[in-house]
Design a protein around this motif. Structure first.
Motif, mmCIF file in Angstrom:
data_model
loop_
_atom_site.group_PDB
_atom_site.id
_atom_site.type_symbol
_atom_site.label_atom_id
_atom_site.label_comp_id
_atom_site.label_asym_id
_atom_site.label_seq_id
_atom_site.Cartn_x
_atom_site.Cartn_y
_atom_site.Cartn_z
ATOM 1 N N PHE D 33 0.791 -1.145 -0.008
ATOM 2 C CA PHE D 33 -0.070 -0.278 0.091
ATOM 3 C C PHE D 33 1.042 1.304 0.008
ATOM 4 C CE2 PHE D 33 -3.624 -2.558 2.010
ATOM 5 C CZ PHE D 33 -4.347 -2.591 1.023
ATOM 6 N N ALA D 34 2.039 1.236 0.962
ATOM 7 C CA ALA D 34 2.754 2.291 0.734
ATOM 8 C C ALA D 34 3.377 2.579 -0.487
ATOM 9 C CB ALA D 34 3.874 2.086 1.899
ATOM 10 N N GLU D 73 -3.552 0.457 10.784
ATOM 11 C CA GLU D 73 -3.741 0.521 12.228
ATOM 12 C C GLU D 73 -2.429 0.056 12.784
ATOM 13 O OE1 GLU D 73 -7.007 -1.740 14.875
ATOM 14 O OE2 GLU D 73 -7.795 -0.555 13.288
ATOM 15 N N VAL D 74 -1.884 -1.096 12.254
ATOM 16 C CA VAL D 74 -0.801 -1.471 12.849
ATOM 17 C C VAL D 74 0.426 -0.507 12.829
ATOM 18 C CG1 VAL D 74 0.972 -3.452 12.695
ATOM 19 C CG2 VAL D 74 -1.221 -3.973 12.668
ATOM 20 N N LEU D 108 11.779 13.271 17.840
ATOM 21 C CA LEU D 108 10.488 13.302 17.160
ATOM 22 C C LEU D 108 10.346 13.415 15.601
ATOM 23 C CD1 LEU D 108 8.237 15.337 19.735
ATOM 24 C CD2 LEU D 108 7.984 12.915 19.373
ATOM 25 N N LEU D 109 11.301 14.228 15.348
ATOM 26 C CA LEU D 109 11.399 14.520 13.731
ATOM 27 C C LEU D 109 12.179 13.278 13.099
ATOM 28 C CD1 LEU D 109 13.103 17.882 13.200
ATOM 29 C CD2 LEU D 109 11.044 16.958 12.563
ATOM 30 N N ARG D 110 13.067 12.502 13.752
ATOM 31 C CA ARG D 110 13.255 11.427 13.346
ATOM 32 C C ARG D 110 12.219 10.188 13.169
ATOM 33 N NH1 ARG D 110 17.901 10.936 17.092
ATOM 34 N NH2 ARG D 110 19.572 12.123 16.351
ATOM 35 N N CYS D 111 11.337 10.365 14.078
ATOM 36 C CA CYS D 111 10.150 9.305 13.914
ATOM 37 C C CYS D 111 9.340 9.880 12.857
ATOM 38 C CB CYS D 111 9.325 9.449 15.301
ATOM 39 S SG CYS D 111 10.134 8.654 16.649
ATOM 40 N N TYR D 112 9.084 11.309 12.713
ATOM 41 C CA TYR D 112 8.162 11.768 11.990
ATOM 42 C C TYR D 112 8.787 11.692 10.417
ATOM 43 C CZ TYR D 112 4.732 15.183 10.400
ATOM 44 O OH TYR D 112 3.843 15.755 9.523
ATOM 45 N N ALA D 113 10.043 11.597 10.378
ATOM 46 C CA ALA D 113 10.641 11.728 8.914
ATOM 47 C C ALA D 113 11.187 10.261 8.462
ATOM 48 C CB ALA D 113 11.716 12.555 8.977
ATOM 49 N N SER D 114 10.602 9.228 9.203
ATOM 50 C CA SER D 114 11.040 7.974 8.768
ATOM 51 C C SER D 114 9.998 7.651 7.428
ATOM 52 C CB SER D 114 10.793 6.934 9.645
ATOM 53 O OG SER D 114 9.547 6.778 10.110
ATOM 54 N N ASP D 115 10.807 6.750 6.727
ATOM 55 C CA ASP D 115 9.872 6.221 5.476
ATOM 56 C C ASP D 115 8.292 5.796 5.717
ATOM 57 O OD1 ASP D 115 11.948 6.933 3.780
ATOM 58 O OD2 ASP D 115 12.634 4.900 3.513
ATOM 59 N N ARG D 116 8.548 4.996 6.717
ATOM 60 C CA ARG D 116 7.229 4.183 7.215
ATOM 61 C C ARG D 116 6.522 5.493 7.615
ATOM 62 N NH1 ARG D 116 6.725 -1.376 7.570
ATOM 63 N NH2 ARG D 116 5.033 -1.138 8.941
ATOM 64 N N SER D 117 6.667 6.269 8.353
ATOM 65 C CA SER D 117 5.861 7.486 8.852
ATOM 66 C C SER D 117 5.524 8.290 7.636
ATOM 67 C CB SER D 117 6.623 8.382 9.815
ATOM 68 O OG SER D 117 6.151 8.211 11.040
ATOM 69 N N ALA D 119 4.996 7.362 4.447
ATOM 70 C CA ALA D 119 4.129 6.370 3.954
ATOM 71 C C ALA D 119 2.889 6.470 4.571
ATOM 72 C CB ALA D 119 4.576 5.110 3.833
ATOM 73 N N LEU D 120 2.885 6.368 6.053
ATOM 74 C CA LEU D 120 1.685 6.217 6.769
ATOM 75 C C LEU D 120 0.761 7.767 6.510
ATOM 76 C CD1 LEU D 120 -0.117 4.984 8.758
ATOM 77 C CD2 LEU D 120 1.135 5.788 10.624
ATOM 78 N N ARG D 121 1.589 8.595 6.612
ATOM 79 C CA ARG D 121 1.017 9.937 6.431
ATOM 80 C C ARG D 121 0.270 10.146 5.004
ATOM 81 N NH1 ARG D 121 1.153 14.123 9.646
ATOM 82 N NH2 ARG D 121 1.071 16.379 8.768
ATOM 83 N N ARG D 122 0.904 9.658 4.180
ATOM 84 C CA ARG D 122 0.456 9.756 2.707
ATOM 85 C C ARG D 122 -0.897 8.992 2.581
ATOM 86 N NH1 ARG D 122 5.965 10.178 0.734
ATOM 87 N NH2 ARG D 122 5.936 7.911 0.698
#
Lengths: 227, 227, 227, 227
Positions: D33-34, D73-74, D108-117, D119-122
């Motif tokens: 999906f990502a 969700e996961v 926080l930025l590191r979390c936020y700027a991770s690829d998975r994050s 993708a999730l946001r998108r």
DNA sequence: CATGAATGAGGTTTCATTCAT
DNA sequence: AATGAATGAAACCTCATTCAT
């Protein structure tokens, strides 16, 4: 003969029923392609003819193009097998060479003038520019194969002193040409059915000319021909 | 030659430029049909090739089908004219019959093996079932016409004692078959260009066989052949 | 602002009506894309929304992808224009800087929180990986453009002694972040309408924090901050 | 954290291997999906990525939609957990508040700027209109949760006299906005990787502004701001 | 007469989903 | 419980053909 399933998409553990369905699709495909031509034929119609849903066609043969290729291949292999079986019979020509050749010629014409054969030929002619690889497929096992088989027989007959050819391949090529040329012309590209009599007439004429040319030692005429 | 404008929409007083444009369209049509096949070719492309707007095509030739018919017709007429011109030359064969026949054969092969000829043949084969009337058109002025013209020459040569044919039409048919059969086989349905040498080779072989069969009075071989 | 018709397929002599229809298609496209997302939207629906036949869509904008790109571009340009117009007003802030900033902030939020803006933002987020060039298009004339315009105002205000920023661009970036961040969070990604009061609340809060940080000369806190 | 298996089809006594397979499917689903987006992703591909047959996917997660929901969700839960863990650290800020906040911001930025994050946001942005319930799911345990946790820390710090906020929630909201806004803008919606330096730059700038606003008792500027 | 623009119909292909094994 | 095979629905796109200009 090419292995029938060169471009198969199915895995090696294909079940029996799957193969049946595949064959049904290929048969239907040839029927429809023969009737409509490649571009006109639509997969929907092929699926209907095969009594299968459209996606099933795509599951078995990935493309319309692939479907075409495989259908042609099967048909070509079948035709090829028939041709070679006929030529095989010339191995033991019996006493009357002319009769044997005429019989062979007639049988070849029957193959050649069958509806499926004409359809195959039409499709090849029509699509050879867009599917150039079909030639490799069909001719690698195609006319050439039959021609060479015939050339083999002619070579043997020449060794046996019953034929006089210096170039058996050319002789075979010409023998076939003497059969197919007139058949093509008279049947209007396979559009008109040729009666059994018409076929016999062509075969007789072809063999007569062939034997006049190759049935006796060449004399001054041959001398003149080769100069 | 068939009347060129069977289904023309234009009035009888069509201007000069109009006819030119019509010709341009037909030329473009043949080019595109030859390249793409009937079903694949699209009118838009033909219009572009003819440097005309699409509706103009429809103004001049009402249909895609009509466009096809007319384009084929023009091409067939052209090919036909070339063929007949070559055969005409056989009226005065000169001393060396073999040389004359070989020359004729070679020239026929050159016509036959031209790109346009192959394209025409491919289109005919491809569409003969959907355009059966094309056969009447093309063959009424087609291969048969050439065959008959050749048969005429062969009849004359037989009367002159230089050839020995009982059925000149069959002889002509076979002469042509001995040329076109091998050409078709070797050029892979017109896909591969045949070199001048290859053409000469085919012509020489054809004429040699032809003359071995028909160049001298038939002997016991012929007797056997007719039984 | 990008020239509106970067990827236009139409020729230069496009008539008036044609342009109207093109605009109608682009409007419809944005509406449908906004409602359904890129992949879900179908051209048929867009055509219906634009009251045009499907092929007309393809005539004007060659692809679904191209349609998307152009629709996005138009929407982005529009949004951009509104944003810049608002920022322009800050040139003459009047006596009460806080009031002026709050007014600007509120107006920016109104742009930002409009349905079209949210839709645009959602589409960008959704498709940025499949249409990376949209970023160049939209951001070349996008958020950055607005940010820079705002930075210009802040630089002037700093020169005028009414603001104290060492890095006007960063200040502008943060000003916008203080507006959009809360708006995004509270409106649930644009799903929930934010009332005028809610917008005003956000704008007020943003401006208060902004002015606390940049509204007065930095003291020991700033010294501490830079260490 | 939401109960992981809201819509599970499996019975309560599901075996260990079954759960593993379910997890593998969900992981694969998020990956695909990502990469492709919801509508573009096809179940076949997800099954392939999970090394499972397609019907198995349907056995475990009834729908494509359900598959999406659960995968999101996961991923959201995971991201959430990381975020909260980072914020937790602010409980004992140490002597240097600015350093502590910067550290938190950077993490926080590191979390936020991770690829998975990203993708999730998108995916959230893209599908929020078609899966509105995802917001409840994700945000009930989402940004708000993190915001509130941060607000708790700020409240404590305010009580301790190290921060001066009247509305800790708003302060937290703004703190996060000062981080995410610039990150989003500079990383081009997560398309461009932000270097560690870039992240640090954003964090430093955010904390500096934040402390200029909230790091000291408000003076006349604050008075002016509230008027 | 020639053209730009518009359309209705239809074709290939893909996908989510369900049986039967 | 897991899988290979099959299907109905629908999407993108192209094309032959016709209006107004």
């Amino acid at each position: 003969m090419t292995g029938v399933t060169t471009t198969v998409a199915s895995g090696p553990r294909a079940s029996r029923g799957r193969i049946d369905k595949r064959q049904a699709i290929l048969d239907a495909a040839f029927t429809v392609f023969a009737r409509e031509g490649y571009a006109n034929a639509c997969v929907k119609e092929i699926a209907a003819e095969a009594k299968v849903a459209k996606p099933t066609v795509y599951n078995h043969l990935s493309d319309k193009a692939n479907l075409f290729r495989n259908a042609i291949e099967v048909a070509a292999d079948t035709a090829q097998t028939e041709n070679l079986a006929v030529i095989e019979q010339l191995t033991e020509p019996g006493d009357d060479l002319q009769a044997a050749l005429t019989d062979t010629g007639l049988k070849l014409l029957r193959c050649y003038a069958s509806d499926r054969s004409w359809a195959l030929r039409r499709l090849l002619y029509a699509e050879v520019t867009r599917f150039p690889d079909l030639l490799e497929t069909v001719r690698g096992s195609g006319t050439n194969r039959a021609t060479e088989a015939l050339a083999d027989r002619f070579a043997r007959l020449t060794l046996g002193g019953r034929l006089h050819t210096t170039d058996p391949t050319q002789a075979a090529e010409q023998f076939i040409a003497l059969l197919t040329g007139p058949a093509e012309a008279r049947s209007k590209f396979g559009t008109a059915q040729l009666s059994e009599d018409a076929l016999r007439d062509i075969a007789t004429g072809a063999v007569r000319t062939f034997l006049m040319a190759f049935g006796r030692a060449s004399t001054e005429a041959e001398g003149a021909a080769t100069r």
